[in-house]
Design a protein around this motif. Structure first.
Motif, PDB file in Angstrom:
ATOM      1  N   LEU A 195      44.832  42.268  45.826  1.00  0.00           N
ATOM      2  CA  LEU A 195      45.625  41.486  44.878  1.00  0.00           C
ATOM      3  C   LEU A 195      45.439  39.986  45.080  1.00  0.00           C
ATOM      4  O   LEU A 195      45.960  39.183  44.305  1.00  0.00           O
ATOM      5  N   ASP A 196      44.705  39.621  46.122  1.00  0.00           N
ATOM      6  CA  ASP A 196      44.463  38.206  46.424  1.00  0.00           C
ATOM      7  C   ASP A 196      43.311  37.697  45.558  1.00  0.00           C
ATOM      8  O   ASP A 196      42.188  38.228  45.638  1.00  0.00           O
ATOM      9  N   PRO A 197      43.536  36.696  44.707  1.00  0.00           N
ATOM     10  CA  PRO A 197      42.443  36.180  43.854  1.00  0.00           C
ATOM     11  C   PRO A 197      41.240  35.697  44.649  1.00  0.00           C
ATOM     12  O   PRO A 197      40.118  35.667  44.127  1.00  0.00           O
ATOM     13  N   ALA A 198      41.455  35.344  45.917  1.00  0.00           N
ATOM     14  CA  ALA A 198      40.346  34.831  46.733  1.00  0.00           C
ATOM     15  C   ALA A 198      39.590  35.949  47.459  1.00  0.00           C
ATOM     16  O   ALA A 198      38.679  35.671  48.249  1.00  0.00           O
ATOM     17  N   PHE A 199      39.956  37.216  47.210  1.00  0.00           N
ATOM     18  CA  PHE A 199      39.311  38.338  47.916  1.00  0.00           C
ATOM     19  C   PHE A 199      37.820  38.363  47.619  1.00  0.00           C
ATOM     20  O   PHE A 199      37.392  38.289  46.468  1.00  0.00           O
ATOM     21  N   GLN A 200      37.018  38.473  48.682  1.00  0.00           N
ATOM     22  CA  GLN A 200      35.567  38.541  48.552  1.00  0.00           C
ATOM     23  C   GLN A 200      35.087  39.932  48.974  1.00  0.00           C
ATOM     24  O   GLN A 200      35.334  40.377  50.093  1.00  0.00           O
ATOM     25  N   ALA A 201      34.419  40.620  48.073  1.00  0.00           N
ATOM     26  CA  ALA A 201      33.958  41.973  48.366  1.00  0.00           C
ATOM     27  C   ALA A 201      32.747  41.951  49.283  1.00  0.00           C
ATOM     28  O   ALA A 201      31.884  41.078  49.180  1.00  0.00           O
TER      29      ALA A 201
END
Length: 565
Positions: A195-201
């Motif tokens: 849910l974190d917009p800054a999440f990097q896959a």
């Protein structure tokens, strides 16, 4: 290429939700992750979402999943669990090199993970019905092909972000000529991270597969959950990865040959796998995702526990295996008279032993197992009719002595030496195999009905320690010199682990014995009859096999006589 260019842009995402497989998954994780997905996954442009509820065993759990899906307006299909069908599914005895393999010296000489792999291979047919891993994927493919141009038959814990879906969709529509795509997966340590917009896959885990509706291939239904069910299709498609180095093991099913020519299978986007709810305590607090080794061990335990619990259709197993035998003297006068006679003899033996131990009288000529049997018969009589027992205080005193913790009491370790102990020795010694058998029956009696003895808590600790030691002891190859002793020990272990309420270990012991107890119309060997009767209690026999077992299990009690011989 003409066929690819004619393919449309309708996607069908089928997510398959099955039973929670504890300890591989946390209890309730499938419902919790479904709720998270329905609350937080964005709409997927051009994609219909549906759910496949796969052989959910508990009716209430199935109701909860359906209620949640209907509340969110989601479509779903159900593959039902049918108890009678499951009970009739056989064990995969054909996978073994020979019928008696699990009782052989060759088996005991294997490494621990190899023994475990042979045991879990026996569960294949049961596994394929209950977990229904590739069977459900193929059903999702079958349903999805009628509704869309592209089908995603994925695990229920898969979650797509908006960016991940856009990347996936664009890759597929850009390469419509391909029949198959792989979608790398990332295991998530905390669902909230998505849910974190800054999440990097950073997807590096075993991928999911995406199919064109017209693609010919499907998953191999012979490959069960836990033994590379999805990887088998990777091999067939020629999809490269670290799985290319995995060997074919003797307990595995034969893989299909690689397709020629090798079809294109490009990458398309990525997918997250929601957290299973189980953390790897062995790797510290930061290890939120289980290691591959921990997943392997937890998965095997979960398969066994899930199958064994599902076999008990009528509810939890009663801990006492011989409950009907312990109750019989209440209904049958002849049994009551014989118990009274044996209890009187047992009390005489115990009184003679105590006089020697405390007062220095001559040592009674009595074997260790006869003394344990004397205590067992005395306790049995006291539980049924305390007014008829000669010396209640004696039972209390001896139990407190024999099962005292530390080196003052009977040691919870099997004595391996074949020569007998000096007459009468008990406290401070290790019991013989014959004495261990009688101790297991005493444990069964106390599991049937607790008495008022203060030593029962100490006895339970003794029983648990003994079971742990025996569980480690059954593997060494030296026991192959006395196969009959090993069979007796397996029976003891099955009883003790059952009394502890464990779902897997008693069945492991009984399955090893079943490989040596072939069914026939006549069951003459008493030990064989006992194995089959206990296996029937655990639901390990098919209905046809169970019908051949007409007798209740009879405990191998040691008859008592004055002198203990």
């Amino acid at each position: 290429m003409a066929e690819g260019s004619a393919r449309g842009d309708r996607f069908m995402l089928y997510r398959i939700v099955g039973n929670d497989l504890y300890p591989r998954h946390d209890a309730g994780q499938s419902l919790a992750n479904l709720r998270f997905t329905l609350d937080h996954e964005p709409p997927l442009h051009g994609c219909e979402k549906r759910w496949l509820l796969n052989r959910i065993r508990h009716p209430r759990k199935l109701e909860q999943l359906i209620e949640l899906l209907e509340r969110h307006g989601c479509g779903y299909d159900v593959i039902p669990f049918e108890q009678k069908v499951f009970a009739a599914v056989p064990w995969d005895w054909d996978v073994l090199p020979q019928p008696s393999f699990l009782g052989s010296r060759a088996y005991r000489q294997l490494l621990s993970h190899q023994r475990q792999s042979w045991e879990i291979a026996l569960y294949r047919h049961k596994n394929n019905y209950l977990m229904h891993n590739n069977g459900a994927r193929n059903r999702a493919l079958e349903l999805g092909r009628t509704r869309a141009d592209w089908v995603l038959p994925w695990d229920g814990n898969c979650f797509l972000t908006e960016a991940g879906w856009q990347e996936l969709r664009e890759a597929v529509l850009r390469q419509r000529g391909a029949d198959y795509f792989y979608v790398p997966m990332q295991r998530i340590a905390d669902n909230a991270h998505l849910l974190d917009p800054a999440f990097q896959a950073d997807p590096r885990d075993e991928p999911q597969l995406l199919f064109a509706a017209t693609a010919a291939e499907q998953f191999n239904p012979a490959f069960p959950y836990g033994r590379r069910p999805k990887v088998e299709l990777f091999w067939r498609l020629g999809l490269p990865g670290h799985w290319d180095a995995w060997p074919d093991e003797p307990w595995d099913q034969p893989r299909r040959s690689r397709l020629q020519p090798v079809p294109a299978c490009p990458r398309a986007g990525w997918v997250a796998r929601l957290h299973s709810g189980v953390r790897d305590a062995s790797r510290g607090a930061a290890a939120a995702v289980l290691s591959q080794k921990s997943r392997y061990e937890a998965r095997n335990l979960a398969i066994k526990a899930s199958v064994n619990q599902a076999l008990l259709a009528e509810g939890p197993l009663v801990q006492a295996a011989f409950a009907a035998h312990w109750e019989a003297p209440l209904q049958q006068a002849a049994r009551r008279h014989e118990l009274q006679r044996q209890a009187d003899v047992g009390i005489e033996l115990l009184q003679a032993w105590q006089r020697w131990w405390q007062q220095g009288e001559p040592a009674p000529a009595v074997r260790q197992e006869a003394l344990v049997s004397g205590l067992l018969h005395g306790c049995w009589q006291a539980l049924l009719d305390p007014d008829q027992i000669q010396d209640q205080a004696l039972l209390e005193n001896l139990g407190s002595q024999w099962f005292a913790p530390g080196d003052r009491g009977l040691q919870p370790r099997l004595r391996l030496l074949q020569r007998p102990l000096a007459s009468g020795r008990l406290p401070g010694t290790k019991p013989s195999l014959a004495a261990v058998e009688q101790l297991a029956l005493l444990s069964d009696l106390l599991a049937w009905r607790s008495g008022a003895w203060s030593w029962q808590v100490c006895f339970q600790a003794f029983r648990d320690a003994l079971a742990e030691q025996l569980n480690a002891l059954i593997q060494p190859a030296w026991f192959g010199q006395r196969e009959q002793d090993l069979k007796r020990l397996q029976l003891v272990l099955a009883l003790l682990q059952r009394h502890r309420g464990l779902p897997v270990e008693p069945v492991d012991a009984l399955l090893r014995l079943l490989t040596q107890a072939q069914l026939s119309d006549r069951i003459e060997d008493p030990q064989r009859a006992l194995v089959l009767a206990l296996a029937k209690q655990h639901g390990l026999l098919t209905p046809e096999q169970a019908a051949l077992v007409v007798h209740r299990p009879v405990p191998p009690l040691l008859p008592l006589s004055v002198g203990g011989q």
